[in-house]
Structure formats: structure tokens, C-alpha cells
Design an enzyme around this catalytic site. Sequence first.
Site, PDB file in Angstrom:
ATOM      1  CE  LYS A 177      -3.976   1.952   2.559  1.00 53.44           C
ATOM      2  NZ  LYS A 177      -5.044   1.511   3.738  1.00 53.44           N
ATOM      3  CB  SER A 218      -8.259   3.560   2.743  1.00 52.70           C
ATOM      4  OG  SER A 218      -7.277   2.933   3.776  1.00 52.70           O
ATOM      5  CB  SER A 227      -8.269   0.709   5.375  1.00 50.45           C
ATOM      6  OG  SER A 227      -8.988   1.558   5.542  1.00 50.45           O
TER       7      SER A 227
HETATM    8  N1  GLN Z   1     -13.187   4.476   6.307  1.00 46.98           N
HETATM    9  C1  GLN Z   1     -12.372   4.618   7.632  1.00 46.98           C
HETATM   10  C2  GLN Z   1     -11.742   6.036   7.537  1.00 46.98           C
HETATM   11  O1  GLN Z   1     -12.146   6.832   6.539  1.00 46.98           O
HETATM   12  C3  GLN Z   1     -11.328   3.641   7.824  1.00 46.98           C
HETATM   13  C4  GLN Z   1     -10.140   3.994   6.888  1.00 46.98           C
HETATM   14  C5  GLN Z   1      -8.949   3.158   7.327  1.00 46.98           C
HETATM   15  O2  GLN Z   1      -8.926   1.956   7.837  1.00 46.98           O
HETATM   16  N2  GLN Z   1      -7.673   3.464   7.051  1.00 46.98           N
HETATM   17  O3  GLN Z   1     -11.447   6.554   8.360  1.00 46.98           O
END
Ligand code: GLN
Length: 489
Positions: free
Chosen positions: A74, A149, A173
Site C-alpha cells: 500500500k 482504503s 481499511s
Molecule cells: N473508512 C475509514 C476512514 O475513512 C477507515 C479507513 C482506514 O482504515 N484507513 O477513516
Amino acid sequence: MKPYELPAWRLREELAKGNIGVDEYVGSIFDRIERLEKALNTYITLRSREELETDVREAIRNDGKLAGVLVAVKDNIHVEDLPVTCGSRMLSNYIAPYNATVVERLVAEGAVVIGKTNMDEFAMGSTGETSAYGATRNPWDTDRVPGGSSSGSAAALAAGLATLALGSDTGGSIRLPASWTGLYGLKPSYGLVSRFGLVAYADSLEQIGPMARNTRDLALLLDVIAGFDPHDATSIREKPRGLLEAIEKGYSEELRGHRIVLVKDFLSHPGVDKAVKSILTEAASLLERLGAEVVEAELGNKVVDYALPAYYVIAMAEASSNLARYDGVRYGPKEPPRPWESWNEYYSRIRAKYFGTEVKMRIMLGSWMLSAGYRDQYYIRALKLRRLVRDQLLSLLKESDALLLPSAVTLPPRLGEVIDDPEKMYALDLANVLANLAGLPAITVPISRVAGIPMGVQLLGNYLSEPRLLRIAAALESATGLRDLVAEP
Ligand code: GLN
């Protein structure tokens, strides 16, 4: 099976024995990339085929646990000499000066980083659509998002554009995209995997974790990246033993003696789709068939409803402070000196121009929630709710081995469907934020296809109970046969 479809553990053996040639393996993945990457948009940075062949050839000379395996990383994790954009225009010119600890560990075991994957900007998002490098598409249905994400990691793995992948999980994410793309994903116990070299979004919540197409690969990757790191002050010294043995047990033995709580709150929750509820009950009967005892219990106290706002308050507060460093001086694009009145004006200009909308909104809300007068109402209250969530989860875990709950609460949305409505987008994280708030490990396991998409459920366990979660996941994998799935978009 074609080389791009093979599990990592087998690929390593075949490469070592010379049954599969290095150019055959790398070529097989590159053929997929040439055919699919344009439509899917999974990589922000992809290394060249020649470089990779050289590195894989070199790597299979020693017998590391992942010798020769191509791993997608990532783009918020530092890989020396490659860009780390975090899906943001703000870091489009930033090259990693060092390796993250997880990357050092991968390389030490012979893994080769194939490239850096697309992601929501600074990991803020649930669909992959906030990336400044364009949205990623779900290889099972290209009209839909893969989830975020860690969108690129999930889509690349599910389409056979990599053999393993790393994601990061602040509020789901890893688990959300894994459960929308037929993958296994694990959010480790807080402190088990070093965050050194991970670009911080909300440090008190996040962990780097493994994504794979089967549980044995998942355990293998976790085993490689987990462990104490003096460079991360939150890193812990213990590491659960028997991660790989847990898989063999899950494959060969019943789950007799395991007690699993089906978290009832989600069965009646209006935010959970009917299809997801039926996958949940399907998973429960599979577990029973495997010999486990499944009981229903409630978290109660509106824990599920409080968790989401508590998560977003804490995440935004931490983000507002973590992202203060992108000021166009130390990091970020440097603008040619036009006359400006003050440094404040310079910072504002850079930040207004290079951050995306979602990120700017969160920085502003986070700063506001921490400001005098509002701090007690928002931040301090969220911390109290965090404690409540943790206590309730632990009280159910006192009497059981794991909690069964959804991961994704709906089918993956179509592109554009939720991105303009933050409330809708945040609601997708309903079931995933619990584990992050509590610092507990959680794993997603594909259970059944809905509209052609292999959808997953979540198992959440006590602190450092990764071996137990992996064992249950492996047993489920045997029962469903949903392993090594590669989508044909
Ligand atoms: N969707 C959540 C956020 O936007 C989690 C994102 C993540 O785990 N990085 O904060």
C-alpha cells in the site's frame, strides 16, 4: 493453476525447485497487468519487469519464507527509493529515504516488492474513490468499488496482479476491501506489527496487516511482518506462537470446544443489508457444522451506534495533528516564492491546493473538535465511548473464543454512489471500527457469493488471539472451499 493464481507458499517451493521459471512467474503476472491494470487502476507505482526478474532471481538463492514472492505494498508504507504518495497530490514528489520495518522483514525473507498500490488519500475513505490518482475498480464487478482504503492492494490481489499484499487498517481499511473482493484480511492486535515507516493517519487506531487469497498465505505473511521493533514506541515484545500451526489445525481438525458469539446487534440493525445478515447466519451454521458452539449475545448499550461517531471523532482529531507536517516546507510541493504576506498564507495556499476535499474536511473538523470549549464535548466524550466499546467487547470475549459479526454491512457500492455523501460512506465502517477502537485483532473470511461477489464476514478475538482467529478462518476456508479465487473482470 497459472503462476499468477498460485498461493505464495506453493510458489516459493516451485520457484526454488525450478519447476516454475522466474521469467514465467513474473511474465504471468505482467500479462495480467497489461490486460487489466488500465481498467482496474490498482498501482500508483509499478516496478519494471526487468528489475523484478533480477530481484526474484536473486531472492530465490536463499531459502527465505517468501523467497521470490511478489508482494504489493500500500502506498502509505515506505519502500526505499520508491515514491510514497499516500494517494495524495501533496506527496507526489516524495521518495522514501528508507524502508518501513515491515518491508525490511519482507525483504529479509526473500519477498520482492512489485509496486505501490492505489489507496484513498491518506487512507481516509471506504471506497478507494478519494485517491488523487483515480478510483480503483472491483475486479469482480468493475462498476463497483473494491472498498478502501487499501483499494489497490485488494483489487491487485483479487485480479492476480500480485501474489500477496500489505494494507493498513485504521477503521477497517484491510477488512472492508478484503470482504468485498473474496480475500482474507487481518487487522492485527495493536502493537503486534511495527508502524515504523507507515505514514500516520490516526496512530492510536491503526495497524499494518496482511491480505491474501488463502489463510495459509495470510498466516505466513503475518508471521513475517509481526514482531518487536525498537523504532516503534507502541510495538510490543510478545508475539503469539503457532500462527502457521493454527492453519494446519484449522484444515485438519474440528472446531469442537470453540465457543463463538454471534453478535446479535447486527442482525436487527437497519444499517446492515439483508444479504449480509443471511451470510452471517450462514457462517454461524458452518461453524456449528464444524463442531463449534455458536451462541447469540448482544453488545447492547447502543455500543454499535456509538462506536462509529466515536471512531470518526478520534480519527479526525489525530489526523488534524498528524497532517500538520504537510506544509510545503518539510514535506509537500515547494512553490516558487511568489510574494506572500506571511508563512500562514504560504501554508494555506499549499494545503488548499494539494489536499483533496475529504482530507481538508477532516483536518478542519478534527482541529475544531480539539479546540477549547469543544474538546470535552467531542474528543473526551469519544474517548469515554471508546472505553465502553472495549469493555463490552471484552465482556463477551470472556465467555467465548471469538465474536462473529459482519465486516462489510452492504454490497460494494457502485462508483459514485456514496462518495458525495460522507454519512453514507462512513456508515460502511459500522462493523469494522470496533476492533480498532479496542485494539483487538479481527479477520475477514469469504463465505458466500452475492451478486457474483465473494462476500466475507468478520471474526474478532481477544488481544493476541491471532492463532485462534486463523484456526477458525482456516476451518471455514475448508468448509466453503473459497480459496485462491482470482477474478476474471
Ligand atoms: N473508512 C475509514 C476512514 O475513512 C477507515 C479507513 C482506514 O482504515 N484507513 O477513516
